[in-house]
Design a protein around this motif. Structure first.
Motif, mmCIF file in Angstrom:
data_model
loop_
_atom_site.group_PDB
_atom_site.id
_atom_site.type_symbol
_atom_site.label_atom_id
_atom_site.label_comp_id
_atom_site.label_asym_id
_atom_site.label_seq_id
_atom_site.Cartn_x
_atom_site.Cartn_y
_atom_site.Cartn_z
ATOM 1 N N TRP A 46 0.814 -1.217 0.000
ATOM 2 C CA TRP A 46 0.000 0.000 0.000
ATOM 3 C C TRP A 46 0.850 1.269 0.000
ATOM 4 N N THR A 50 -0.228 3.561 -3.178
ATOM 5 C CA THR A 50 -0.800 4.871 -2.867
ATOM 6 C C THR A 50 0.198 6.016 -3.027
ATOM 7 N N TYR A 64 -1.102 0.397 11.478
ATOM 8 C CA TYR A 64 -1.587 1.568 10.760
ATOM 9 C C TYR A 64 -0.401 2.292 10.137
ATOM 10 N N TRP A 67 -0.285 8.675 5.847
ATOM 11 C CA TRP A 67 -0.161 8.795 4.399
ATOM 12 C C TRP A 67 -0.267 10.243 3.930
ATOM 13 N N PHE A 78 -4.274 5.791 8.053
ATOM 14 C CA PHE A 78 -4.973 4.605 7.567
ATOM 15 C C PHE A 78 -4.678 3.417 8.476
ATOM 16 N N PRO A 117 -6.607 -0.198 2.957
ATOM 17 C CA PRO A 117 -6.479 0.845 3.975
ATOM 18 C C PRO A 117 -7.831 1.519 4.188
ATOM 19 N N ILE A 118 -8.174 1.772 5.449
ATOM 20 C CA ILE A 118 -9.389 2.528 5.757
ATOM 21 C C ILE A 118 -9.010 3.735 6.618
ATOM 22 N N PRO A 119 -9.601 4.894 6.336
ATOM 23 C CA PRO A 119 -9.227 6.105 7.078
ATOM 24 C C PRO A 119 -9.837 6.128 8.472
ATOM 25 N N TYR A 167 -10.456 8.752 -2.396
ATOM 26 C CA TYR A 167 -10.072 7.605 -1.569
ATOM 27 C C TYR A 167 -10.324 6.304 -2.310
ATOM 28 N N THR A 171 -7.262 3.693 -3.369
ATOM 29 C CA THR A 171 -7.166 2.363 -2.773
ATOM 30 C C THR A 171 -7.724 1.264 -3.696
#
Length: 248
Positions: A46, A50, A64, A67, A78, A117-119, A167, A171
């Motif tokens: 990632w 990204t 985590y 970013w 993330f 990845p999730i914010p 986003y 991703t």
């Protein structure tokens, strides 16, 4: 929080890309207490995909990462999560699917195309929106999570220039838009040009509908597993293409 050494970072990526196998095996090295989706390999993938500019491109050894692509003022944090969980004790949707579909779903459960990845957004009082717990509360269904995330994005997100659609593109989740998913017939024919075309469609039509796993238009609960498997395999392909391009 330590930083993974450059040699480890490169070796993990090299082996993954050479294998052409999207499965992230459970024995992948990671920090104690982290799940497989937060292993060093996933973080390395990632960071590359990204275009993370932080820490000289070296991922943290934690569950985590922070970013920034050099184009936004505020850093985004993330965490990493499994998107579609076939475990009947965790997901009511999986419990409703027939055994054959569920078993097939489980074979791609740990593919990179099922990890993302999730914010985690900062909120008042030095707290954050816990993305994993939100996903869990929504039956671990990725379609429900994305819809809630989209509806609340403007209220939660404080990073100017970081949009929900941005986003999704960042991703590699373009296939979770209904029109894009329905336009994909052969995963092997997806190219970087295909991805660029999808991105253009998302930017031009930011209100494009997201996929729903609810039965409709002839779709039954038993075909949902087939859709999820296809989504994962599409995303395997997209991430692989983006990863290869980022390393050239």
């Amino acid at each position: 929080m330590g930083i993974i050494g450059r040699q480890t970072f490169d070796d993990l990526l090299d082996k993954f890309c050479e294998s052409k196998n999207p499965d992230i095996i459970d024995s992948q090295p990671r920090t104690t207490g982290c799940d497989v989706e937060a292993c060093y390999l996933c973080q390395a993938i990632w960071y590359k995909v990204t275009g993370n500019t932080l820490n000289n491109g070296k991922p943290y050894s934690n569950n985590y990462f922070d970013w920034n692509n050099g184009k936004i003022e505020k850093t985004v944090r993330f965490h990493l999560d499994i998107m579609n969980n076939p475990k009947i004790g965790s997901c009511g949707l999986a419990a409703s699917v027939n055994e054959t579909g569920r078993n097939n779903w489980e074979t791609v459960y740990h593919h990179i195309g099922n990890m993302t990845p999730i914010p985690w957004f900062d909120v008042a009082g030095n707290h954050s929106v816990n993305g994993q717990m939100l996903h869990k509360a929504l039956d671990e269904r990725w379609d429900l999570y994305l819809n809630v995330l989209r509806r609340n994005w403007d209220a939660w997100n404080k990073t100017e220039g970081f949009t929900f659609n941005g986003y999704m593109i960042l991703t590699c989740q373009q296939m979770y838009y209904a029109d894009i998913y329905e336009s994909i017939e052969d995963t092997s024919e997806i190219t970087l040009d295909s991805i660029a075309e999808w991105n253009g469609r998302i930017i031009e039509n930011p209100e494009m509908d997201l996929l729903s796993f609810e039965p409709y238009d002839g779709r039954t609960i038993d075909t949902v597993a087939d859709d999820i498997i296809k989504l994962i395999k599409i995303r395997d392909r997209v991430i692989g293409l983006k990863l290869d391009a980022s390393r050239q």
